[in-house]
Write an enzyme that holds these catalytic residues in place. Structure first.
Site, mmCIF file in Angstrom:
data_model
loop_
_atom_site.group_PDB
_atom_site.id
_atom_site.type_symbol
_atom_site.label_atom_id
_atom_site.label_comp_id
_atom_site.label_asym_id
_atom_site.label_seq_id
_atom_site.Cartn_x
_atom_site.Cartn_y
_atom_site.Cartn_z
ATOM 1 N N LYS A 101 0.880 -1.248 0.007
ATOM 2 C CA LYS A 101 0.083 0.087 -0.138
ATOM 3 C C LYS A 101 0.987 1.102 -0.096
ATOM 4 O O LYS A 101 1.818 1.435 0.846
ATOM 5 C CB LYS A 101 -0.916 -0.060 1.258
ATOM 6 C CG LYS A 101 -1.867 1.237 1.377
ATOM 7 C CD LYS A 101 -2.731 1.404 2.786
ATOM 8 C CE LYS A 101 -3.158 2.756 2.873
ATOM 9 N NZ LYS A 101 -3.691 3.019 4.019
ATOM 10 N N GLY A 162 -8.840 9.133 9.253
ATOM 11 C CA GLY A 162 -9.222 9.281 10.746
ATOM 12 C C GLY A 162 -10.200 10.157 11.077
ATOM 13 O O GLY A 162 -10.677 10.363 12.144
ATOM 14 N N ALA A 188 -9.823 5.345 3.781
ATOM 15 C CA ALA A 188 -9.739 6.653 4.745
ATOM 16 C C ALA A 188 -10.812 7.476 4.599
ATOM 17 O O ALA A 188 -11.596 7.450 3.728
ATOM 18 C CB ALA A 188 -8.495 7.452 4.360
ATOM 19 N N GLY A 189 -11.177 7.668 5.865
ATOM 20 C CA GLY A 189 -12.371 8.845 5.871
ATOM 21 C C GLY A 189 -13.765 8.219 6.307
ATOM 22 O O GLY A 189 -14.574 8.959 6.534
ATOM 23 N N ASN A 210 -9.763 1.317 9.406
ATOM 24 C CA ASN A 210 -9.065 1.074 10.721
ATOM 25 C C ASN A 210 -9.496 1.831 11.840
ATOM 26 O O ASN A 210 -10.005 1.076 12.435
ATOM 27 C CB ASN A 210 -7.470 1.532 10.332
ATOM 28 C CG ASN A 210 -6.632 1.069 11.420
ATOM 29 O OD1 ASN A 210 -5.399 1.099 11.250
ATOM 30 N ND2 ASN A 210 -7.107 0.810 12.626
ATOM 31 N N THR A 211 -9.443 3.242 11.771
ATOM 32 C CA THR A 211 -9.902 3.865 12.869
ATOM 33 C C THR A 211 -11.258 3.818 13.290
ATOM 34 O O THR A 211 -11.772 3.635 14.662
ATOM 35 C CB THR A 211 -9.558 5.603 12.603
ATOM 36 O OG1 THR A 211 -8.052 5.820 12.083
ATOM 37 C CG2 THR A 211 -9.933 6.263 13.830
#
Length: 263
Positions: A101, A162, A188-189, A210-211
Site C-alpha cells: 500500500k 481518521g 480513509a475517512g 482502521n480507525t
C-alpha cells in the site's frame, strides 16, 4: 447470499473489506475483530528498528499465522519518493510479499497524499515488481495517471484519514467510479457502516478501514457491522437500484380494491 470475489492483480479474495491493525485496545481485541470481519487483507506498517526481532512484532506475526490473513504492508509516514521506495523494498523482505500500500504524504495536517510525486513513486515500484495499491485523493486525472503507469487498482480517500466523515465529495467519487475501469478501494475517512454501504452501492469494489473499527466502543462488533455493510452495499449494486422518481408512485395495486361510494 454467496459472496462474489474480489480480484486484484490477478489474485482472488473472498472479502471486499480490508482492515487496518493499529490503535486497537489490545492485541486480543484486534485478533477478535479480524476473526469476525474475515478481511481480504490486513495492513501493517514497517517499523525500521528491528522489525522482525521485536517481541510485539513476533506476536503480531503469530496472530496472522493463526488467522491466515494476507498482509498488506504500507509505507505509512513517508514524505519523499525515495523514502517510500526504500520502505517498500524493506517491507518486501520483512513481510515476504510483493503487495504494497503506497502512502506518500504531502501534508502533515490533513495527511493528504502527495499528488505531485505519487505517480513517480508508484511507477518505480511497479517496475520493481510490486503490486501497488496507491492511496490517493478522488482526483480523476491523478487516478487516470496511476492506471496509465500500471496500477491495477487505486485507493482514493473518502475524507482525510481518521476523520470518520464519510464521502465528503460524492459527485467526484461517483464520477471517478464511472470513468475508472480498474478496481477502486475506498481508503480513509469512513466512520460508519452506512458510509461503507453507500460507496459500495455506487459501485466501488472494496473498502479499507482502521480507525472506524479500532476506536469504536466495541471494535469486534463494529468490525462485524462493517463486514455486513460492505456486503449489503455490494449486493445492492449488483441488484440495481430503482430509478428515482420526482413524484409519489402508488405501491399497492388498485385492481380489485373495493370502492366506497359514501352515504
Amino acid at each position: 447470499m454467496t459472496r462474489d470475489t474480489l480480484t486484484l492483480y490477478g489474485e482472488t479474495f473472498q472479502s471486499r473489506l480490508l482492515l487496518g491493525t493499529s490503535r486497537y485496545p489490545s492485541p486480543a481485541v484486534l485478533e477478535a475483530a479480524v476473526a469476525i470481519a474475515r478481511p481480504a487483507m490486513v495492513t501493517a506498517s514497517l517499523r525500521r528498528q528491528s522489525a522482525t526481532g521485536a517481541e510485539a512484532g513476533q506476536a503480531f506475526w503469530q496472530m496472522l499465522k493463526r488467522l491466515g490473513v494476507p498482509v498488506l504492508p504500507n509505507t505509512a509516514g513517508c514524505h519523499s519518493v525515495q523514502e517510500a521506495v526504500t520502505t517498500a523494498q524493506m517491507a518486501r523482505e520483512v513481510f515476504e510479499t510483493d503487495w504494497i500500500k503506497l502512502e506518500l504524504i504531502g501534508d502533515d495536517y490533513t495527511l493528504q497524499p502527495d499528488t505531485l510525486n505519487l505517480v513517480d513513486a508508484a511507477s518505480q515500484l511497479i517496475k520493481d515488481g510490486f503490486k501497488v495499491l496507491p492511496y490517493c485523493t478522488e482526483d480523476l486525472v491523478l487516478c487516470r495517471r496511476l492506471v496509465d503507469i500500471g496500477c491495477q487498482a487505486v485507493m482514493p480517500w473518502a475524507a482525510p484519514i481518521g476523520t470518520g466523515k464519510g464521502a465528503i465529495n460524492p459527485y467526484a467519487m461517483r464520477t471517478l467510479r464511472e470513468r475508472i475501469e480498474v478496481p477502486l478501494i475506498v481508503d480513509a475517512g469512513l466512520g460508519l457502516p452506512s458510509h461503507a454501504c453507500e460507496v459500495m452501492e455506487w459501485g466501488y469494489d472494496a473498502v479499507l478501514l482502521n480507525t472506524a473499527v479500532a476506536l469504536s466502543q466495541d471494535p469486534v462488533k463494529m468490525a462485524g457491522a462493517f463486514a455486513s455493510a460492505v456486503q449489503a452495499g455490494r449486493d445492492a449494486f449488483i441488484a440495481g437500484a430503482m430509478a428515482e422518481q420526482q413524484a409519489a408512485q402508488p405501491s399497492t395495486p388498485v385492481l380489485g380494491t373495493p370502492f366506497w361510494h359514501g352515504a
